[in-house]
Design a protein around this motif. Structure first.
Motif, PDB file in Angstrom:
ATOM      1  N   HIS B 209       0.835  -1.203   0.000  1.00  0.00           N
ATOM      2  CA  HIS B 209       0.000   0.000   0.000  1.00  0.00           C
ATOM      3  C   HIS B 209       0.872   1.256   0.000  1.00  0.00           C
ATOM      4  CE1 HIS B 209      -3.671  -2.187   0.380  1.00  0.00           C
ATOM      5  NE2 HIS B 209      -3.400  -2.644   1.574  1.00  0.00           N
ATOM      6  N   PHE B 210       1.991   1.195   0.743  1.00  0.00           N
ATOM      7  CA  PHE B 210       2.904   2.349   0.764  1.00  0.00           C
ATOM      8  C   PHE B 210       3.436   2.638  -0.641  1.00  0.00           C
ATOM      9  CE2 PHE B 210       7.295   3.792   0.643  1.00  0.00           C
ATOM     10  CZ  PHE B 210       7.160   5.055   1.206  1.00  0.00           C
ATOM     11  N   VAL B 211       3.826   1.591  -1.353  1.00  0.00           N
ATOM     12  CA  VAL B 211       4.334   1.754  -2.713  1.00  0.00           C
ATOM     13  C   VAL B 211       3.254   2.375  -3.599  1.00  0.00           C
ATOM     14  CG1 VAL B 211       5.185   0.488  -4.731  1.00  0.00           C
ATOM     15  CG2 VAL B 211       6.006  -0.114  -2.465  1.00  0.00           C
ATOM     16  N   ASP B 212       2.002   1.981  -3.364  1.00  0.00           N
ATOM     17  CA  ASP B 212       0.868   2.563  -4.077  1.00  0.00           C
ATOM     18  C   ASP B 212       0.769   4.067  -3.777  1.00  0.00           C
ATOM     19  OD1 ASP B 212      -1.486   2.754  -5.547  1.00  0.00           O
ATOM     20  OD2 ASP B 212      -2.754   2.111  -3.881  1.00  0.00           O
ATOM     21  N   ILE B 213       0.924   4.429  -2.503  1.00  0.00           N
ATOM     22  CA  ILE B 213       0.812   5.846  -2.113  1.00  0.00           C
ATOM     23  C   ILE B 213       1.903   6.681  -2.790  1.00  0.00           C
ATOM     24  CG2 ILE B 213       1.065   7.447  -0.157  1.00  0.00           C
ATOM     25  CD1 ILE B 213      -0.366   5.317   1.551  1.00  0.00           C
ATOM     26  N   VAL B 214       3.119   6.138  -2.853  1.00  0.00           N
ATOM     27  CA  VAL B 214       4.199   6.876  -3.524  1.00  0.00           C
ATOM     28  C   VAL B 214       3.787   7.185  -4.960  1.00  0.00           C
ATOM     29  CG1 VAL B 214       6.566   6.751  -4.377  1.00  0.00           C
ATOM     30  CG2 VAL B 214       6.047   5.951  -2.085  1.00  0.00           C
ATOM     31  N   TRP B 215       3.203   6.200  -5.644  1.00  0.00           N
ATOM     32  CA  TRP B 215       2.776   6.424  -7.028  1.00  0.00           C
ATOM     33  C   TRP B 215       1.626   7.438  -7.104  1.00  0.00           C
ATOM     34  CZ3 TRP B 215       4.899   5.954 -11.539  1.00  0.00           C
ATOM     35  CH2 TRP B 215       4.100   6.164 -12.675  1.00  0.00           C
ATOM     36  N   ILE B 216       0.746   7.417  -6.090  1.00  0.00           N
ATOM     37  CA  ILE B 216      -0.375   8.374  -6.057  1.00  0.00           C
ATOM     38  C   ILE B 216       0.156   9.809  -6.092  1.00  0.00           C
ATOM     39  CG2 ILE B 216      -2.113   9.315  -4.448  1.00  0.00           C
ATOM     40  CD1 ILE B 216      -2.941   6.416  -3.873  1.00  0.00           C
ATOM     41  N   PHE B 217       1.361  10.043  -5.524  1.00  0.00           N
ATOM     42  CA  PHE B 217       1.963  11.379  -5.585  1.00  0.00           C
ATOM     43  C   PHE B 217       2.827  11.561  -6.834  1.00  0.00           C
ATOM     44  CE2 PHE B 217       0.759  11.289  -1.134  1.00  0.00           C
ATOM     45  CZ  PHE B 217       0.264  12.575  -0.971  1.00  0.00           C
ATOM     46  N   LEU B 218       3.519  10.500  -7.259  1.00  0.00           N
ATOM     47  CA  LEU B 218       4.393  10.627  -8.436  1.00  0.00           C
ATOM     48  C   LEU B 218       3.590  10.948  -9.691  1.00  0.00           C
ATOM     49  CD1 LEU B 218       6.993   7.704  -8.124  1.00  0.00           C
ATOM     50  CD2 LEU B 218       7.407  10.159  -7.914  1.00  0.00           C
ATOM     51  N   PHE B 219       2.441  10.295  -9.846  1.00  0.00           N
ATOM     52  CA  PHE B 219       1.675  10.462 -11.083  1.00  0.00           C
ATOM     53  C   PHE B 219       1.272  11.919 -11.337  1.00  0.00           C
ATOM     54  CE2 PHE B 219      -2.690  10.191 -13.063  1.00  0.00           C
ATOM     55  CZ  PHE B 219      -2.224  10.115 -14.363  1.00  0.00           C
ATOM     56  N   PRO B 220       0.611  12.614 -10.393  1.00  0.00           N
ATOM     57  CA  PRO B 220       0.300  14.030 -10.668  1.00  0.00           C
ATOM     58  C   PRO B 220       1.543  14.910 -10.777  1.00  0.00           C
ATOM     59  CG  PRO B 220      -0.356  13.450  -8.429  1.00  0.00           C
ATOM     60  CD  PRO B 220       0.013  12.170  -9.110  1.00  0.00           C
ATOM     61  N   LEU B 221       2.543  14.676  -9.913  1.00  0.00           N
ATOM     62  CA  LEU B 221       3.711  15.562  -9.925  1.00  0.00           C
ATOM     63  C   LEU B 221       4.481  15.477 -11.233  1.00  0.00           C
ATOM     64  CD1 LEU B 221       5.272  15.333  -6.344  1.00  0.00           C
ATOM     65  CD2 LEU B 221       4.338  17.359  -7.456  1.00  0.00           C
ATOM     66  N   LEU B 222       4.667  14.253 -11.738  1.00  0.00           N
ATOM     67  CA  LEU B 222       5.487  14.100 -12.945  1.00  0.00           C
ATOM     68  C   LEU B 222       4.667  14.264 -14.216  1.00  0.00           C
ATOM     69  CD1 LEU B 222       7.647  11.027 -11.867  1.00  0.00           C
ATOM     70  CD2 LEU B 222       8.434  13.384 -12.076  1.00  0.00           C
ATOM     71  N   TYR B 223       3.480  13.644 -14.261  1.00  0.00           N
ATOM     72  CA  TYR B 223       2.723  13.556 -15.513  1.00  0.00           C
ATOM     73  C   TYR B 223       1.735  14.706 -15.703  1.00  0.00           C
ATOM     74  CZ  TYR B 223       4.200   8.626 -16.070  1.00  0.00           C
ATOM     75  OH  TYR B 223       4.905   7.483 -16.231  1.00  0.00           O
ATOM     76  N   LEU B 224       1.118  15.160 -14.588  1.00  0.00           N
ATOM     77  CA  LEU B 224      -0.095  15.966 -14.754  1.00  0.00           C
ATOM     78  C   LEU B 224       0.063  17.470 -14.604  1.00  0.00           C
ATOM     79  CD1 LEU B 224      -2.830  13.829 -12.963  1.00  0.00           C
ATOM     80  CD2 LEU B 224      -2.382  14.039 -15.416  1.00  0.00           C
ATOM     81  N   ILE B 225       0.808  17.931 -13.555  1.00  0.00           N
ATOM     82  CA  ILE B 225       0.636  19.342 -13.196  1.00  0.00           C
ATOM     83  C   ILE B 225       1.188  20.312 -14.231  1.00  0.00           C
ATOM     84  CG2 ILE B 225       0.371  18.978 -10.708  1.00  0.00           C
ATOM     85  CD1 ILE B 225       3.223  19.740 -10.319  1.00  0.00           C
ATOM     86  N   GLY B 226       1.893  19.829 -15.245  1.00  0.00           N
ATOM     87  CA  GLY B 226       2.340  20.746 -16.284  1.00  0.00           C
ATOM     88  C   GLY B 226       1.523  20.676 -17.566  1.00  0.00           C
ATOM     89  N   ARG B 227       0.418  19.899 -17.556  1.00  0.00           N
ATOM     90  CA  ARG B 227      -0.219  19.554 -18.826  1.00  0.00           C
ATOM     91  C   ARG B 227      -1.150  20.604 -19.409  1.00  0.00           C
ATOM     92  NH1 ARG B 227       2.362  15.322 -21.161  1.00  0.00           N
ATOM     93  NH2 ARG B 227       0.717  15.540 -22.688  1.00  0.00           N
ATOM     94  N   HIS B 228      -1.804  21.380 -18.554  1.00  0.00           N
ATOM     95  CA  HIS B 228      -2.881  22.254 -19.036  1.00  0.00           C
ATOM     96  C   HIS B 228      -2.375  23.241 -20.090  1.00  0.00           C
ATOM     97  CE1 HIS B 228      -1.195  25.484 -16.567  1.00  0.00           C
ATOM     98  NE2 HIS B 228      -1.031  24.557 -15.659  1.00  0.00           N
TER      99      HIS B 228
END
Lengths: 102, 228
Positions: B209-228
């Protein structure tokens, strides 16, 4: 609070949490393509924190665990917050030429 | 006390209950230091993103949001299956433990497979950090809302370095996790677990579950917040 290690969470609860996590994932992807300026970062991180709390409280059973585990989990959050806030208190107060924005 | 005779009770514990509490606390404390371990990388990413904003926006356009979102669904799905496995442990059902572990293994492998596809794509596009790194704004960051022609390619390379360091450390945790799943599957197949003794499944669940949580933060930080 008594230790309730044998507390068995129902399948319905697990599936509900999973569906909430899926909905929040869809929401964060959808919002990411709208231009909200610096709010994009705030919204994305808020959704991520909500998702993480759902996983920690329900999937990792923190909700039903003794307080000593709350201290451990809370300690991680507090120390991470200290590291982030103290460092950013430095970087974000430097001259504007130093920073590129959010 | 019948449980005092259990073969699974280590001699330095009074009861199975006390032993289980100790294992849970041990895993939580390990995860606390894991938060610090990943926290340094997250902090570095946040600081450099604030300094090299446009380059990091250009960098996030190098990533495939569809594959990232797909992997998010897969990994959260694997959190659900491992939660079911721990639940089966609480009820002492070895066959169910085994089945849900197998499902988690498959989902973990799918995640790593997609990650491999993404890494291979970066390699072929000359986007691995190093001497062969070549960033072409028109080709790689089309649609970005910042002036990608003006950004320093070396700062885009820094973004990609963070991407590989953070997702690579995350993937390493998953590979270790998959090894542990295999070990747990062997124990479950030998019917080693019972409602008294399933702590290995429980603490592994916490790790996954911890590994899942790390990805929950990695996905928006790396992939999403610069997309708009």
């Amino acid at each position: 609070m008594a230790y309730t290690g044998q507390h068995v969470t129902s399948i319905r609860t697990y599936v509900t949490v999973f569906l909430c996590l899926m909905a929040l994932t869809a929401l964060t992807v959808w919002v990411a393509f709208m231009d909200l300026g610096f709010m994009n970062t705030i919204v994305a991180m808020t959704i991520a924190v909500i998702k993480a709390l759902l996983v920690v409280l329900i999937f990792m059973h923190l909700k039903d665990n003794p307080k000593v585990l709350w201290i451990a989990a809370g300690g991680a959050a507090v120390w991470l917050a200290i590291m982030m806030s103290f460092t950013l208190a430095d970087y974000l107060t430097r001259p504007a030429s130093y920073l590129g924005g959010w | 006390m019948s449980e005092a005779h259990s073969n699974n009770l280590a001699h330095h514990f009074e009861t199975m209950e006390q032993q289980k509490q100790a294992s849970s606390l041990g895993m939580w404390l390990f995860l606390v230091q894991e938060v610090m371990f990943f926290g340094g990388l997250f902090l570095g990413y946040v600081v450099y993103r604030s300094m090299y904003h446009d380059a990091f926006i250009a960098g996030s356009h190098l990533l495939n949001v569809k594959l990232g979102a797909f992997n998010t669904v897969v990994l959260i799905g694997s959190s659900l299956t491992i939660a079911f496995s721990v639940r089966a442990g609480q009820l002492g059902r070895n066959r169910q433990i085994l089945g849900w572990l197998a499902a988690t293994l498959v989902l973990g492998a799918v995640f790593l497979g997609v990650k491999g596809v993404e890494y291979a794509h970066k390699y072929h596009e000359h986007l691995m950090p190093g001497p062969h790194f070549h960033y072409d704004a028109a080709q790689h960051s089309a649609g970005a809302h910042v002036d990608t022609e003006a950004v320093d390619p070396h700062k885009v390379e820094l973004f990609v370095s963070f991407y590989f360091a953070m997702t690579g450390l995350h993937a390493t945790h998953m590979i270790i996790g998959i090894g542990l799943i295999v070990w747990l599957m062997v124990k479950a197949a030998r019917r080693r677990f019972s409602s008294d003794y399933y702590a290995p499944v429980e603490v592994f669940g916490l790790y996954w579950h911890f590994v899942d949580i790390v990805w929950i933060f990695l996905f928006p930080l790396l992939y999403l917040i610069g997309r708009h």
